[in-house]
Design a protein around this motif. Sequence first.
Motif, PDB file in Angstrom:
ATOM      1  N   ASN A  88      26.547  30.267  -2.939  1.00 26.77           N
ATOM      2  CA  ASN A  88      25.172  29.760  -2.974  1.00 26.77           C
ATOM      3  C   ASN A  88      25.106  28.315  -2.465  1.00 26.77           C
ATOM      4  N   PHE A  91      25.391  28.316   1.363  1.00 25.39           N
ATOM      5  CA  PHE A  91      24.137  28.728   1.983  1.00 25.39           C
ATOM      6  C   PHE A  91      23.078  27.621   1.899  1.00 25.39           C
ATOM      7  N   THR A  92      23.057  26.929   0.759  1.00 27.06           N
ATOM      8  CA  THR A  92      22.039  25.905   0.545  1.00 27.06           C
ATOM      9  C   THR A  92      22.283  24.661   1.384  1.00 27.06           C
ATOM     10  N   GLY A  97      20.276  27.242   5.055  1.00 31.82           N
ATOM     11  CA  GLY A  97      19.436  26.913   3.911  1.00 31.82           C
ATOM     12  C   GLY A  97      17.958  27.019   4.196  1.00 31.82           C
ATOM     13  N   TRP A 100      17.104  30.425   3.745  1.00 34.39           N
ATOM     14  CA  TRP A 100      17.338  30.767   2.339  1.00 34.39           C
ATOM     15  C   TRP A 100      16.045  30.741   1.524  1.00 34.39           C
ATOM     16  N   SER A 101      15.054  29.985   1.991  1.00 33.48           N
ATOM     17  CA  SER A 101      13.797  29.853   1.270  1.00 33.48           C
ATOM     18  C   SER A 101      12.710  30.799   1.768  1.00 33.48           C
ATOM     19  N   VAL A 106      15.000  34.717  -0.140  1.00 36.53           N
ATOM     20  CA  VAL A 106      14.752  33.905  -1.325  1.00 36.53           C
ATOM     21  C   VAL A 106      15.032  34.696  -2.600  1.00 36.53           C
ATOM     22  N   ASN A 109      18.715  34.904  -3.095  1.00 43.79           N
ATOM     23  CA  ASN A 109      19.094  33.663  -3.751  1.00 43.79           C
ATOM     24  C   ASN A 109      18.942  33.786  -5.263  1.00 43.79           C
ATOM     25  N   TRP A 163      14.231  27.455  -9.611  1.00 51.00           N
ATOM     26  CA  TRP A 163      14.168  28.279  -8.403  1.00 51.00           C
ATOM     27  C   TRP A 163      12.723  28.587  -8.044  1.00 51.00           C
ATOM     28  N   TYR A 167      11.096  27.259  -4.564  1.00 48.15           N
ATOM     29  CA  TYR A 167      10.908  28.219  -3.479  1.00 48.15           C
ATOM     30  C   TYR A 167       9.569  28.947  -3.500  1.00 48.15           C
TER      31      TYR A 167
END
Length: 225
Positions: A88, A91-92, A97, A100-101, A106, A109, A163, A167
Motif C-alpha cells: 500500500n 502504491f501511495t 498513487g 489509487w484514488s 480506491v 485500497n 480513507w 478519497y
Amino acid sequence: MGDLKDISKHLFYSAWILMILQMIRVAVTTIVNIDFQGIILIADAAFDCALILFGIGMIRLGKSQDTISNWLVAPILLFISAGLDILNIIFTSTKFGDRWSSEPLVFVNLTILIGTFLVLVVGFIFLKFIIDSLEKKEYIERKGQYYLPLGFLIYLIPSILGWYGGYIGEGNELIWQENLALFVYLFATFLIILGFLGLTSTMKLLQFWSHDQEEDKSKEEEEDV
C-alpha cells in the motif's frame, strides 16, 4: 541454551523497537502537516520492517522449542500484514498513487487497508496464545494480553474514516466526525502502546528464564566434572 538466550534478546529488543516506532507514528500522524506525507509513509514502513524482524524472532523461538504449538501461524500473519502495508505504501508513494484514488482502485485500497489490519489482529491473537503456552510450561510467569489485537481492531475505525475523508469525502468531514475519529484513534493508540509495553515485559521475563536455565546448565556441567 545460549541460542535461546540470543532469541529472547532478539524478541525483547524488536518488541521495544515496535513500541518506539508506534509512538513515533502517533507523533508524526498528529503533528506533521499533510504536505510532509512522506514522513508518515517512512514511519509506517519502518514499523513494518520491525514487525518482520519480530516475526523472525518468533520463528527462531518456535524452532528452538518443539513444545510450543502453532508457533508458525503468528509470524506468518505478521509477515502478510507487513507485506500488504508495504504494498500500500509503494502504491501511495509512486506515480500510481494518482490512480489509487480513482474508482475502482480506491476500493482495492480500502480492501488492502482492512485486510492489513484484520490479518495483524489475528496474528497478535495467535501471539497471545504462544505467550500463554510459554506461561503454561513455566517459561514465564504471565499470560498474554489482548491489548494489541483489541487496539489494532479499534485502530481500524479511524483508518477507514481517514480513507473516506481522503478519497471519498474530499476532506469535507464534519467537526464531530473529526473529533470522534481523533478520540477513537487516541484510545486505540493507548491500547496498542500498552500492549507493546506488556510485550516487552514478557520478552524480558523470557530473557530472565533463559539466563537462569543457562546458569543451571553450567552448574550441572561443573558438578559432572
